[in-house]
Motif scaffolding. Structure first.
Motif, PDB file in Angstrom:
ATOM      1  N   ALA A   1       2.930   6.636  -3.398  1.00 54.78           N
ATOM      2  CA  ALA A   1       4.060   5.925  -2.696  1.00 54.78           C
ATOM      3  C   ALA A   1       4.507   4.561  -3.427  1.00 54.78           C
ATOM      4  O   ALA A   1       5.668   4.238  -3.802  1.00 54.78           O
ATOM      5  N   ALA A   2       3.267   4.016  -4.121  1.00 52.86           N
ATOM      6  CA  ALA A   2       3.521   2.620  -5.070  1.00 52.86           C
ATOM      7  C   ALA A   2       4.524   3.144  -6.050  1.00 52.86           C
ATOM      8  O   ALA A   2       5.194   2.425  -6.795  1.00 52.86           O
ATOM      9  N   ALA A   3       3.819   4.376  -6.671  1.00 50.67           N
ATOM     10  CA  ALA A   3       4.880   4.783  -8.101  1.00 50.67           C
ATOM     11  C   ALA A   3       6.270   5.150  -7.635  1.00 50.67           C
ATOM     12  O   ALA A   3       6.824   5.081  -8.273  1.00 50.67           O
ATOM     13  N   ALA A   4       6.487   5.696  -6.524  1.00 46.88           N
ATOM     14  CA  ALA A   4       7.828   5.894  -6.077  1.00 46.88           C
ATOM     15  C   ALA A   4       8.679   4.855  -5.888  1.00 46.88           C
ATOM     16  O   ALA A   4       9.814   4.906  -5.821  1.00 46.88           O
ATOM     17  N   ASP A   5       8.042   3.581  -5.404  1.00 42.64           N
ATOM     18  CA  ASP A   5       9.013   2.557  -5.089  1.00 42.64           C
ATOM     19  C   ASP A   5       8.029   1.202  -5.868  1.00 42.64           C
ATOM     20  O   ASP A   5       7.590   0.375  -4.890  1.00 42.64           O
TER      21      ASP A   5
ATOM     22  N   LEU B   1       5.915  -4.724  -6.267  1.00 45.41           N
ATOM     23  CA  LEU B   1       6.221  -6.049  -6.831  1.00 45.41           C
ATOM     24  C   LEU B   1       6.455  -7.111  -5.833  1.00 45.41           C
ATOM     25  O   LEU B   1       5.980  -8.336  -6.043  1.00 45.41           O
ATOM     26  N   LYS B   2       7.019  -6.749  -4.848  1.00 51.43           N
ATOM     27  CA  LYS B   2       7.483  -7.954  -3.907  1.00 51.43           C
ATOM     28  C   LYS B   2       6.265  -8.262  -3.186  1.00 51.43           C
ATOM     29  O   LYS B   2       5.855  -9.275  -2.833  1.00 51.43           O
ATOM     30  N   TRP B   3       5.447  -7.168  -2.729  1.00 52.52           N
ATOM     31  CA  TRP B   3       4.058  -7.454  -1.955  1.00 52.52           C
ATOM     32  C   TRP B   3       3.006  -8.451  -3.075  1.00 52.52           C
ATOM     33  O   TRP B   3       2.373  -9.101  -2.554  1.00 52.52           O
TER      34      TRP B   3
ATOM     35  N   LEU C   1       4.006 -10.653  -5.397  1.00 50.53           N
ATOM     36  CA  LEU C   1       4.500 -11.875  -5.218  1.00 50.53           C
ATOM     37  C   LEU C   1       4.281 -12.573  -3.985  1.00 50.53           C
ATOM     38  O   LEU C   1       3.976 -13.795  -4.033  1.00 50.53           O
ATOM     39  N   ILE C   2       4.329 -11.938  -2.828  1.00 50.44           N
ATOM     40  CA  ILE C   2       3.928 -12.602  -1.559  1.00 50.44           C
ATOM     41  C   ILE C   2       2.480 -12.796  -1.450  1.00 50.44           C
ATOM     42  O   ILE C   2       2.006 -13.905  -1.298  1.00 50.44           O
ATOM     43  N   TYR C   3       1.767 -11.907  -2.237  1.00 44.14           N
ATOM     44  CA  TYR C   3       0.147 -12.125  -1.960  1.00 44.14           C
ATOM     45  C   TYR C   3       0.043 -13.474  -2.908  1.00 44.14           C
ATOM     46  O   TYR C   3      -0.703 -14.329  -2.428  1.00 44.14           O
ATOM     47  N   PHE C   4       0.494 -13.319  -4.299  1.00 41.41           N
ATOM     48  CA  PHE C   4       0.155 -14.600  -5.063  1.00 41.41           C
ATOM     49  C   PHE C   4       0.999 -15.813  -4.532  1.00 41.41           C
ATOM     50  O   PHE C   4       0.337 -16.995  -4.804  1.00 41.41           O
ATOM     51  N   GLY C   5       1.817 -15.905  -3.938  1.00 39.91           N
ATOM     52  CA  GLY C   5       2.631 -17.041  -3.242  1.00 39.91           C
ATOM     53  C   GLY C   5       1.831 -17.778  -2.168  1.00 39.91           C
ATOM     54  O   GLY C   5       1.432 -18.772  -2.040  1.00 39.91           O
ATOM     55  N   VAL C   6       1.205 -16.777  -1.168  1.00 35.41           N
ATOM     56  CA  VAL C   6       0.490 -17.152  -0.324  1.00 35.41           C
ATOM     57  C   VAL C   6      -0.976 -17.677  -0.610  1.00 35.41           C
ATOM     58  O   VAL C   6      -1.606 -18.694  -0.274  1.00 35.41           O
TER      59      VAL C   6
END
Length: 54
Positions: free
Chosen positions: A16-20, A25-27, A29-34
């Motif tokens: 699923a990650a390879a398909a999208d 990338l969004k998650w 960035l959210i993880y590193f931001g938090v």
């Protein structure tokens, strides 16, 4: 939950990650931001405690 179930779930998530990749990338960035906000919060609490002592 057996090892086979865990491997199956992992392979489904990876496909699923390879398909999208934008979603991944969004998650990321959210993880590193938090985590960065958490680190800054802990640092700020320590800094304030040091200023009160000295």
């Amino acid at each position: 939950m057996s090892i086979d179930d865990l491997l199956q779930t992992t392979s489904e998530l990876l496909s699923a990650a390879a398909a999208d990749p934008d979603r991944v990338l969004k998650w990321v960035l959210i993880y590193f931001g938090v985590s960065s906000l958490g680190f800054m919060g802990v640092w700020l609490i320590g800094y304030i405690r040091d200023m009160r002592r000295g």
